[in-house]
Design an enzyme around this catalytic site. Structure first.
Site, short mmCIF file in Angstrom:
data_model
loop_
_atom_site.label_atom_id
_atom_site.label_comp_id
_atom_site.label_asym_id
_atom_site.label_seq_id
_atom_site.Cartn_x
_atom_site.Cartn_y
_atom_site.Cartn_z
N GLU A 63 -5.46 -15.16 3.74
CA GLU A 63 -4.08 -14.67 3.74
C GLU A 63 -3.56 -14.76 5.17
O GLU A 63 -4.09 -14.11 6.07
CB GLU A 63 -4.01 -13.21 3.25
CG GLU A 63 -2.58 -12.74 3.15
CD GLU A 63 -2.41 -11.25 2.85
OE1 GLU A 63 -3.13 -10.43 3.43
OE2 GLU A 63 -1.54 -10.92 2.03
N LYS A 110 1.05 8.45 5.87
CA LYS A 110 0.92 7.83 7.20
C LYS A 110 1.56 6.45 7.16
O LYS A 110 1.06 5.55 6.49
CB LYS A 110 -0.55 7.66 7.60
CG LYS A 110 -0.69 7.20 9.05
CD LYS A 110 -2.07 6.67 9.38
CE LYS A 110 -2.21 5.20 9.13
NZ LYS A 110 -1.29 4.33 9.87
N THR A 156 -6.54 -6.24 2.20
CA THR A 156 -7.75 -6.10 1.39
C THR A 156 -8.90 -5.58 2.27
O THR A 156 -9.72 -4.78 1.82
CB THR A 156 -8.10 -7.46 0.75
OG1 THR A 156 -7.03 -7.78 -0.16
CG2 THR A 156 -9.40 -7.42 -0.02
N CYS A 215 3.67 -9.37 0.72
CA CYS A 215 2.38 -9.52 0.02
C CYS A 215 2.40 -10.62 -1.02
O CYS A 215 1.41 -11.33 -1.20
CB CYS A 215 1.98 -8.19 -0.61
SG CYS A 215 3.25 -7.52 -1.68
N GLU A 265 -2.80 -1.36 -3.28
CA GLU A 265 -1.98 -2.58 -3.34
C GLU A 265 -2.38 -3.42 -2.14
O GLU A 265 -2.09 -3.04 -1.01
CB GLU A 265 -0.49 -2.21 -3.24
CG GLU A 265 0.06 -1.47 -4.43
CD GLU A 265 0.13 -2.33 -5.68
OE1 GLU A 265 0.05 -3.56 -5.58
OE2 GLU A 265 0.24 -1.73 -6.76
P1 NAD Z 1 -3.31 -3.03 7.26
O1 NAD Z 1 -4.31 -2.96 6.18
O2 NAD Z 1 -3.77 -3.46 8.61
O3 NAD Z 1 -2.63 -1.61 7.48
C1 NAD Z 1 -1.96 -0.94 6.43
C2 NAD Z 1 -1.97 0.53 6.70
O4 NAD Z 1 -3.32 0.99 6.59
C3 NAD Z 1 -1.50 0.92 8.10
O5 NAD Z 1 -0.81 2.15 8.02
C4 NAD Z 1 -2.82 1.09 8.85
O6 NAD Z 1 -2.72 1.95 9.96
C5 NAD Z 1 -3.71 1.67 7.78
N1 NAD Z 1 -5.15 1.43 7.92
C6 NAD Z 1 -5.76 0.37 8.47
N2 NAD Z 1 -7.11 0.51 8.39
C7 NAD Z 1 -7.33 1.69 7.73
C8 NAD Z 1 -8.51 2.39 7.34
N3 NAD Z 1 -9.72 1.91 7.59
N4 NAD Z 1 -8.37 3.57 6.70
C9 NAD Z 1 -7.14 4.06 6.42
N5 NAD Z 1 -5.99 3.45 6.78
C10 NAD Z 1 -6.08 2.27 7.43
O7 NAD Z 1 -2.14 -3.93 6.71
P2 NAD Z 1 -0.81 -4.36 7.45
O8 NAD Z 1 -1.17 -5.42 8.43
O9 NAD Z 1 -0.07 -3.15 7.91
O10 NAD Z 1 0.04 -4.98 6.22
C11 NAD Z 1 -0.15 -6.25 5.77
C12 NAD Z 1 -1.07 -6.25 4.56
O11 NAD Z 1 -0.52 -5.42 3.54
C13 NAD Z 1 -1.18 -7.63 3.94
O12 NAD Z 1 -2.51 -7.88 3.59
C14 NAD Z 1 -0.30 -7.53 2.70
O13 NAD Z 1 -0.62 -8.45 1.69
C15 NAD Z 1 -0.51 -6.12 2.30
N6 NAD Z 1 0.60 -5.64 1.44
C16 NAD Z 1 0.39 -5.55 0.10
C17 NAD Z 1 1.42 -5.15 -0.74
C18 NAD Z 1 1.22 -5.08 -2.23
O14 NAD Z 1 2.08 -4.55 -2.93
N7 NAD Z 1 0.12 -5.58 -2.77
C19 NAD Z 1 2.67 -4.82 -0.20
C20 NAD Z 1 2.85 -4.93 1.17
C21 NAD Z 1 1.80 -5.34 1.99
#
Ligand code: NAD
Length: 486
Positions: free
Chosen positions: A389, A182, A237, A292, A258
């Site tokens: 963050e 997804k 997170t 990230c 991640e």
């Molecule tokens: P997000 O957590 O809002 O969403 C990420 C994905 O998870 C999306 O596809 C979203 O639809 C899905 N999602 C959200 N809630 C969920 C749930 N309860 N159950 C299952 N899926 C769910 O994050 P974002 O705003 O899309 O991305 C930014 C975040 O991602 C930042 O915190 C960033 O640090 C992190 N990130 C981490 C890495 C890494 O390698 N550590 C890399 C890229 C981004």
């Protein structure tokens, strides 16, 4: 769109399940962050659609015997897919840029090409990495066998859509699994086309299934599905914690997470100041800070704080917004108005708590969602701009007297994703890389290289397990210990 030289190809429609597009009711608008205009809409897969994707993945595994093929066959199919990704780079880059924060020229020469490169990198493990014979007594025979999991569930964020999909798909497929993925509801299309290309390249249909939707409905259906054997997630997170709860409530499954970061970049007085200024800028401004490992906390030795701060402010003042589809890349938009509001709320809370805006601190007066490069001084460890963050072009600027003080400031209560050190003192560099509480440490540089063998992943609440590297391949295989009395 002004200055637009890239015409986006037709947007793929529906989920991609079993090698074909499956139409479903449009439910979520997709908005261009560059213009604020609606570009299209995607469906929200419910539990039934997710189940259809899981069944398609199982069927494809059974009919193609993907996990049981001679490993070289998997390797060959994945290389063909990488070839096709390179050939179709302009279309992939446009589909990436049309709804995300990625400038099309960067997507074309960077993100798409690196994704192909990483798929090749992981493909090469297929026929080289295996189990091991174990030294046991001479009347015994012991070994470690390994096997794919079966169906891997993958959930990716919006900040580098195609690369994040590649990080999940490459190792999972090379290791013999099928995937139900997804992408973020804000950036769905490049991932769909990536999956379509895999089938065109001869990867058996149904090995890569892409379901569209949001976290609460579609994401929850994936993480709670009993037919998903392993989960690989990249995102915040907060969502990582919700996923752990759902997995605990619906049945245990292994997972790689991640997650977020709040990484420090630490500059000592003996550092090359020009190099440091260049790296600090590169550590926070690409993709408008929406990555990230962004170095969002700048820590500088007191004696050089003033000149370095000046250099940074000069650099930050040069950024100008640009549509992601413009021929020449400019400063990236913030992915949504909601996210821009969140960034601004933290900046304002930081000021309320005593922070001083050194530059930026507000949105650009420009269509779309663009936030000015921002530097905040006079912050203590409890200031919201230090604890939260922000995921935007915002860094805090703190100074220190001693190495001990630098280490204390660098250590974040919650996160431990990455850290950067700038010094010419080799002993100090080696000493402090040992001490820093982070999954990645860079010295006299900041940011990932194309050495995909280096695993990436967080300490503390920044994650669980690793992406990239040999570790990511192994995370998609499960081990079995065998001991035979002869
Ligand atoms: P997000 O957590 O809002 O969403 C990420 C994905 O998870 C999306 O596809 C979203 O639809 C899905 N999602 C959200 N809630 C969920 C749930 N309860 N159950 C299952 N899926 C769910 O994050 P974002 O705003 O899309 O991305 C930014 C975040 O991602 C930042 O915190 C960033 O640090 C992190 N990130 C981490 C890495 C890494 O390698 N550590 C890399 C890229 C981004």
């Amino acid at each position: 769109m002004s200055d637009m030289t890239t015409i986006c190809p037709a947007l793929p429609e529906g989920h991609f399940i079993g090698g074909r597009y499956v139409t479903d009711t449009a439910a979520i608008d997709v908005i261009s962050p560059s213009t604020g205009q609606r570009i299209g809409a995607i469906p929200r897969a419910d539990a039934q659609i997710v189940d259809q994707a899981v069944q398609a993945a199982r069927k494809a595994l059974a009919t193609s015997n993907w996990g049981g093929l001679a490993p070289r066959e998997r390797l060959k199919a994945l290389h063909k897919w990488a070839d096709l990704i390179e050939q179709q780079a302009p279309a992939l880059a446009a589909l990436e840029a049309v709804c995300s924060s990625r400038p099309v020229s960067h997507a074309l020469t960077g993100d798409v090409m690196v994704t192909a490169e990483q798929i090749r990198f992981f493909a090469e493990f297929a026929d080289k990495e295996g189990g091991a014979l174990i030294p046991v007594a001479d009347q015994q025979f012991g070994y470690i066998a390994d096997a794919p999991y079966g169906v891997v569930g993958a959930i990716t964020p919006w900040n580098f859509p195609i690369s994040m999909a590649g990080w999940k798909l490459g190792p999972a497929l090379a290791a013999g699994n099928a995937v139900v993925l997804k992408p973020s509801e804000m950036t769905p299309w490049s991932t769909l086309y990536l999956a379509e290309l895999s089938v065109q390249a001869g990867v058996p249909a149904g090995l890569i299934n892409v379901v569209l939707g949001d976290g609460p409905v579609t994401g929850t259906a994936i993480t709670g599905h009993p037919g998903i054997d392993k989960l690989s997630f990249t995102g915040s997170t907060r969502a990582g914690a919700a996923i752990m709860q759902n997995i605990a409530a619906t049945g245990i499954k292994p997972m790689t997470l991640e997650l977020g970061g709040k990484s420090p970049m630490i500059v000592f007085a003996d550092a090359d100041l020009d190099l440091a200024a260049q790296c600090l800028e590169r550590g926070i401004m690409p993709n408008a800070g929406q990555f990230c490992v962004a170095g969002s906390r700048i820590l500088v030795a007191k004696e050089i704080a003033q000149p370095l701060c000046q250099k940074l402010m000069q650099r930050f003042a040069t950024y100008q917004p640009a549509d992601t589809l413009a021929a020449q890349a400019g400063f990236s938009p913030i992915i949504s108005t909601g996210q821009m509001g969140r960034i601004d709320a933290i900046v304002q809370a930081s000021v309320k708590a005593g922070g001083q805006i050194l530059c930026g601190g507000q949105a650009f007066d420009h269509p779309g969602s663009f936030y000015r490069p921002t530097l905040i001084g006079d912050v203590d460890q409890g200031n919201p701009a230090v604890t939260e963050e922000i995921f935007g072009p915002v860094a805090t600027f703190q100074s220190f007297d001693t190495e001990e003080e630098a280490m204390a400031l660098a250590d974040h209560a919650t996160y431990g994703l990455a850290a950067g050190l700038f010094t010419r003192d080799l002993s100090r560099a080696l000493r402090l890389t040992q001490r820093l509480q982070a999954g990645t440490v860079w010295v006299n540089r900041y940011g990932r290289s194309r050495d995909h063998i280096l695993p990436t992943g967080g300490w503390k609440a920044s994650g669980l397990g690793k992406d990239l590297g040999r570790e990511a391949y192994l995370a998609n295989r499960r081990m079995k210990s065998v001991l035979i009395d002869l």
